[in-house]
Write an enzyme that holds these catalytic residues in place. Structure first.
Site, PDB file in Angstrom:
ATOM      1  N   ASN A   7      -5.207  32.494  33.649  1.00 52.76           N
ATOM      2  CA  ASN A   7      -5.848  32.425  34.957  1.00 52.76           C
ATOM      3  C   ASN A   7      -6.785  33.631  35.115  1.00 52.76           C
ATOM      4  OD1 ASN A   7      -6.300  32.984  37.732  1.00 52.76           O
ATOM      5  ND2 ASN A   7      -4.648  31.614  38.302  1.00 52.76           N
ATOM      6  N   HIS A  43      -8.399  29.200  40.384  1.00 54.06           N
ATOM      7  CA  HIS A  43      -7.961  28.709  41.695  1.00 54.06           C
ATOM      8  C   HIS A  43      -9.143  28.827  42.650  1.00 54.06           C
ATOM      9  CE1 HIS A  43      -4.705  28.985  45.117  1.00 54.06           C
ATOM     10  NE2 HIS A  43      -5.635  28.083  45.374  1.00 54.06           N
ATOM     11  N   ARG A  49     -12.132  33.558  48.170  1.00 50.74           N
ATOM     12  CA  ARG A  49     -11.960  35.008  48.106  1.00 50.74           C
ATOM     13  C   ARG A  49     -12.167  35.564  46.695  1.00 50.74           C
ATOM     14  NH1 ARG A  49      -5.480  35.672  48.964  1.00 50.74           N
ATOM     15  NH2 ARG A  49      -5.921  34.451  50.821  1.00 50.74           N
ATOM     16  N   HIS A  50     -11.966  34.742  45.673  1.00 49.47           N
ATOM     17  CA  HIS A  50     -12.264  35.245  44.316  1.00 49.47           C
ATOM     18  C   HIS A  50     -13.158  34.258  43.549  1.00 49.47           C
ATOM     19  CE1 HIS A  50      -8.560  32.984  43.697  1.00 49.47           C
ATOM     20  NE2 HIS A  50      -7.759  33.971  44.035  1.00 49.47           N
ATOM     21  N   GLU A  70      -6.734  24.928  39.959  1.00 51.60           N
ATOM     22  CA  GLU A  70      -5.709  25.009  41.010  1.00 51.60           C
ATOM     23  C   GLU A  70      -6.413  24.850  42.338  1.00 51.60           C
ATOM     24  OE1 GLU A  70      -3.678  28.730  41.022  1.00 51.60           O
ATOM     25  OE2 GLU A  70      -2.802  28.387  39.067  1.00 51.60           O
ATOM     26  N   THR A 101      -0.332  32.720  46.047  1.00 53.69           N
ATOM     27  CA  THR A 101       0.439  31.529  46.397  1.00 53.69           C
ATOM     28  C   THR A 101       1.908  31.929  46.572  1.00 53.69           C
ATOM     29  OG1 THR A 101      -1.044  30.459  44.839  1.00 53.69           O
ATOM     30  CG2 THR A 101       0.720  29.118  45.746  1.00 53.69           C
ATOM     31  N   GLU A 151       4.499  22.087  37.749  1.00 54.31           N
ATOM     32  CA  GLU A 151       4.532  23.497  37.366  1.00 54.31           C
ATOM     33  C   GLU A 151       5.644  24.133  38.179  1.00 54.31           C
ATOM     34  OE1 GLU A 151       0.872  25.772  37.397  1.00 54.31           O
ATOM     35  OE2 GLU A 151       2.008  27.620  37.662  1.00 54.31           O
ATOM     36  N   HIS A 191       3.725  31.825  37.657  1.00 60.35           N
ATOM     37  CA  HIS A 191       3.669  32.716  38.813  1.00 60.35           C
ATOM     38  C   HIS A 191       4.557  33.928  38.577  1.00 60.35           C
ATOM     39  CE1 HIS A 191       2.692  34.104  42.763  1.00 60.35           C
ATOM     40  NE2 HIS A 191       1.790  33.151  42.785  1.00 60.35           N
TER      41      HIS A 191
HETATM   42  N1  PXP Z   1       0.435  29.108  38.841  1.00 54.54           N
HETATM   43  C1  PXP Z   1       0.010  28.928  40.107  1.00 54.54           C
HETATM   44  C2  PXP Z   1       0.170  27.585  40.715  1.00 54.54           C
HETATM   45  C3  PXP Z   1      -0.612  29.971  40.819  1.00 54.54           C
HETATM   46  O1  PXP Z   1      -1.024  29.764  42.082  1.00 54.54           O
HETATM   47  C4  PXP Z   1      -0.805  31.196  40.180  1.00 54.54           C
HETATM   48  C5  PXP Z   1      -1.520  32.295  40.899  1.00 54.54           C
HETATM   49  O2  PXP Z   1      -2.836  31.935  41.138  1.00 54.54           O
HETATM   50  C6  PXP Z   1      -0.355  31.339  38.861  1.00 54.54           C
HETATM   51  C7  PXP Z   1       0.285  30.287  38.223  1.00 54.54           C
HETATM   52  C8  PXP Z   1      -0.517  32.612  38.107  1.00 54.54           C
HETATM   53  O3  PXP Z   1       0.300  33.567  38.705  1.00 54.54           O
HETATM   54  P1  PXP Z   1       0.160  35.086  38.279  1.00 54.54           P
HETATM   55  O4  PXP Z   1      -1.238  35.499  38.608  1.00 54.54           O
HETATM   56  O5  PXP Z   1       1.205  35.778  39.079  1.00 54.54           O
HETATM   57  O6  PXP Z   1       0.416  35.116  36.781  1.00 54.54           O
END
Ligand code: PXP
Length: 237
Positions: A7, A43, A49-50, A70, A101, A151, A191
């Protein structure tokens, strides 16, 4: 062997801090792929915001692996997804005031709306993944809705102190992965995962793919993008 989508949102977070053109998440995505990432996740938030619309469009054109978008299940985002055609959409809950999230999608409460969104995206040829807590009710709802995958939210596990509380959360992820797989859903997880807490989660055999962002981008500031991604690829596999 599990796969990894990287990500790149937080590369865009740094850029947006100055409303400048660098660092560019498009370059970060290319470097992540060169370092072995199996996919790129972005995302696109309602408040932008990003990640910006342009980022999704350009990464769609340059991505050599798979693009996972996302997004919230809103009409605006569904229209964007159907136009840009990512390989996968991960539907997530979204609140303006949150830092990131905060929990899984409440698929039980919003089953009809999420089903409608899932059907529209699938009709557009897009793989649909639902970001949910690792508990039976949302997993069963995801199966009823006809999602391709789930997920499992690993944030509660990642935030729990080491010891019994973390073990309990790990057990929920393992049980959720097993239930989801038994219902024919592909299992993704993500996450809050980092270079240390990934290890026990990686041992859960049903998890096919990890989505990791913050820890990789944070490390890349110090050691460089390619090394940060390659180290996580090694851990995931
Ligand atoms: N999965 C989802 C659905 C998320 O919203 C995020 C954060 O954008 C991630 C994974 C990745 O999480 P992290 O940035 O904490 O690795």
């Amino acid at each position: 062997m599990a796969t990894l989508t990287v990500n790149v949102d937080h590369v865009a977070t740094v850029r947006q801090a100055r409303l400048d053109t660098e660092p560019d998440p498009v370059f970060a995505a290319g470097l992540a792929e060169l370092a072995g990432a199996d996919g790129i996740t972005v995302h696109l938030r309602e408040d932008r915001r990003h990640i910006q619309d342009r980022d999704v469009e350009v990464i769609r054109q340059t991505c050599k692996t798979r693009l996972n978008l996302e997004m919230a299940a809103t009409e605006e985002m569904i229209a964007i997804a159907l136009r840009i055609k990512p390989d996968m959409v991960s539907l997530v809950p979204e609140k303006r005031e949150e830092l990131t999230t905060e929990g899984g999608l409440d698929v039980v409460k919003h089953e009809a709306d999420i089903k409608k969104a899932t059907e529209a995206l699938k009709a557009g040829g897009i793989y649909v993944n639902l970001f949910i807590d690792p508990s039976p009710a949302p997993i069963e709802a995801a199966s009823r809705i006809g999602a391709d995958g789930v997920e499992l939210h690993t944030g509660t596990y990642a935030n729990a102190p080491l010891g019994e509380r973390r073990d309990v959360e790990l057990g929920k992820i393992a049980a959720g992965a097993s239930l989801a797989a038994s219902l024919g859903l592909k299992v993704h997880a993500g996450h809050g995962l980092d270079y240390r807490n990934i290890e026990p989660v990686r041992e859960i055999p049903e998890i096919e793919e990890f989505a990791i962002g913050f820890s990789i981008i944070a490390r890349s500031v110090i050691v460089g993008m390619e090394r940060a991604v390659a180290e996580m690829v090694e851990l995931v596999r």
